[in-house]
Design an enzyme around this catalytic site. Structure first.
Site, mmCIF file in Angstrom:
data_model
loop_
_atom_site.group_PDB
_atom_site.id
_atom_site.type_symbol
_atom_site.label_atom_id
_atom_site.label_comp_id
_atom_site.label_asym_id
_atom_site.label_seq_id
_atom_site.Cartn_x
_atom_site.Cartn_y
_atom_site.Cartn_z
ATOM 1 N N SER A 12 0.829 -1.215 0.000
ATOM 2 C CA SER A 12 0.000 0.000 0.000
ATOM 3 C C SER A 12 0.862 1.263 0.000
ATOM 4 C CB SER A 12 -0.981 0.006 1.177
ATOM 5 O OG SER A 12 -0.327 0.274 2.393
ATOM 6 N N ASN A 13 2.012 1.233 0.672
ATOM 7 C CA ASN A 13 2.899 2.400 0.619
ATOM 8 C C ASN A 13 3.481 2.570 -0.778
ATOM 9 O OD1 ASN A 13 3.371 3.879 3.298
ATOM 10 N ND2 ASN A 13 3.310 1.723 3.903
ATOM 11 N N ASN A 106 13.226 4.322 4.386
ATOM 12 C CA ASN A 106 12.348 3.281 4.924
ATOM 13 C C ASN A 106 11.204 3.959 5.669
ATOM 14 O OD1 ASN A 106 11.496 0.625 5.726
ATOM 15 N ND2 ASN A 106 12.346 1.012 7.750
ATOM 16 N N HIS A 108 8.505 3.219 8.897
ATOM 17 C CA HIS A 108 8.306 2.337 10.046
ATOM 18 C C HIS A 108 7.053 2.802 10.796
ATOM 19 C CE1 HIS A 108 9.421 -0.491 13.149
ATOM 20 N NE2 HIS A 108 9.101 0.437 14.035
ATOM 21 N N ASP A 140 20.441 3.221 7.579
ATOM 22 C CA ASP A 140 21.863 2.918 7.784
ATOM 23 C C ASP A 140 21.957 1.500 8.343
ATOM 24 O OD1 ASP A 140 21.168 3.123 10.440
ATOM 25 O OD2 ASP A 140 22.166 5.036 10.777
ATOM 26 N N ASP A 144 16.162 0.280 12.051
ATOM 27 C CA ASP A 144 15.203 1.390 12.134
ATOM 28 C C ASP A 144 15.813 2.618 12.823
ATOM 29 O OD1 ASP A 144 13.232 -0.202 10.900
ATOM 30 O OD2 ASP A 144 12.646 -1.061 12.808
ATOM 31 N N GLU A 173 0.958 6.923 7.114
ATOM 32 C CA GLU A 173 2.182 6.467 6.434
ATOM 33 C C GLU A 173 2.192 6.936 4.988
ATOM 34 O OE1 GLU A 173 3.388 2.363 6.769
ATOM 35 O OE2 GLU A 173 2.380 2.123 8.686
HETATM 36 C C1 GRF Z 1 3.853 -0.713 6.831
HETATM 37 O O1 GRF Z 1 3.186 -0.648 8.058
HETATM 38 C C2 GRF Z 1 5.256 -0.177 6.954
HETATM 39 O O2 GRF Z 1 5.365 0.870 7.866
HETATM 40 C C3 GRF Z 1 6.013 -1.388 7.449
HETATM 41 O O3 GRF Z 1 5.454 -2.464 6.765
HETATM 42 C C4 GRF Z 1 4.107 -2.155 6.400
HETATM 43 C C5 GRF Z 1 4.004 -2.327 4.915
HETATM 44 O O4 GRF Z 1 2.680 -2.147 4.448
HETATM 45 N N1 GRF Z 1 7.423 -1.224 7.217
HETATM 46 P P1 GRF Z 1 2.405 -2.011 2.889
HETATM 47 O O5 GRF Z 1 3.000 -3.272 2.242
HETATM 48 O O6 GRF Z 1 3.084 -0.782 2.408
HETATM 49 O O7 GRF Z 1 0.935 -1.962 2.746
#
Ligand code: GRF
Length: 200
Positions: A12-13, A106, A108, A140, A144, A173
């Site tokens: 989704s990101n 990244n 998180h 790095d 995290d 996010e």
């Molecule tokens: C997200 O919560 C991100 O912060 C973490 O893994 C999850 C990935 O979700 N690192 P998606 O695959 O982007 O939906």
């Protein structure tokens, strides 16, 4: 700036970043490839639907370095200049980070440095914090732990489960990652020690 997005799952990101780039909300960025270490990652289909090249590079019993060399080769072959980890469930080794030094981001799902590692939303609920959120940072060698570019805060409600908190954080996010990508692609981030200074 040619961007490579690494995923392992839902994506989704990745989709949020790709849509922001396609809509011109990240000037100067172009998504060159979406790469997954898992053939069954649902995000691959979401990338294909958007007309983005996809690639699967599985580890298949090789060492971490051998696997990452193939990933780095694939990114280099596509002229990738910036790597966005988006739910990529692997720690990157120094040899990969050496090649993309300062050019790996990244996201998180917590307000780092609180709750690094796996299951950050569950850690937040179990700890009883009143706010949590998400963090976009440069990667790095630490878990995290790299310099922080952007954060968003959400409340943690008494009624929250890890799942309801995750959903609330996930909406933020997508915004935070887009904002951070725009800052980096716009040349607005200067890393000074642990801190990221935003240039005007
Ligand atoms: C997200 O919560 C991100 O912060 C973490 O893994 C999850 C990935 O979700 N690192 P998606 O695959 O982007 O939906």
């Amino acid at each position: 700036m040619r961007v490579g997005i690494l995923i392992s799952g839902r994506g989704s990101n990745m989709a949020a970043l790709a849509d922001a780039v396609a809509e011109g909300r990240v000037p100067g960025a172009e998504v060159a490839v979406v790469l997954s270490d898992k053939a069954q990652a649902a995000g691959l289909e979401r990338a294909r639907e958007r007309g983005i090249e996809t690639l699967v590079v599985e580890r298949r019993g090789r060492t971490r370095e051998e696997h990452e060399r193939e990933v780095a080769d694939a990114l280099r072959a596509r002229g990738v200049e910036l790597v966005c980890l988006a739910g990529y469930m692997r720690l990157l080794s120094p040899c990969f980070l050496e090649e993309f030094r300062g050019r790996v981001l990244n996201i998180h799902p917590s307000l780092l440095p609180a709750f690094p590692g796996l299951d950050a939303q569950r850690q937040a609920v179990e700890h009883g914090v009143r706010v949590s959120g998400c963090t976009v940072h440069f990667v790095d060698e630490t878990l995290d732990g790299g310099p922080i570019i952007a954060q968003r805060v959400v409340p943690v409600l008494d009624s929250d489960t890890p799942e309801t908190l995750s959903a609330r954080i996930l909406r933020e996010e997508h915004e935070a990652y887009t904002e951070a990508l725009a800052l980096v692609c716009g040349g607005r981030c200067e890393v000074v020690g642990r801190r990221v200074r935003l240039k005007a």
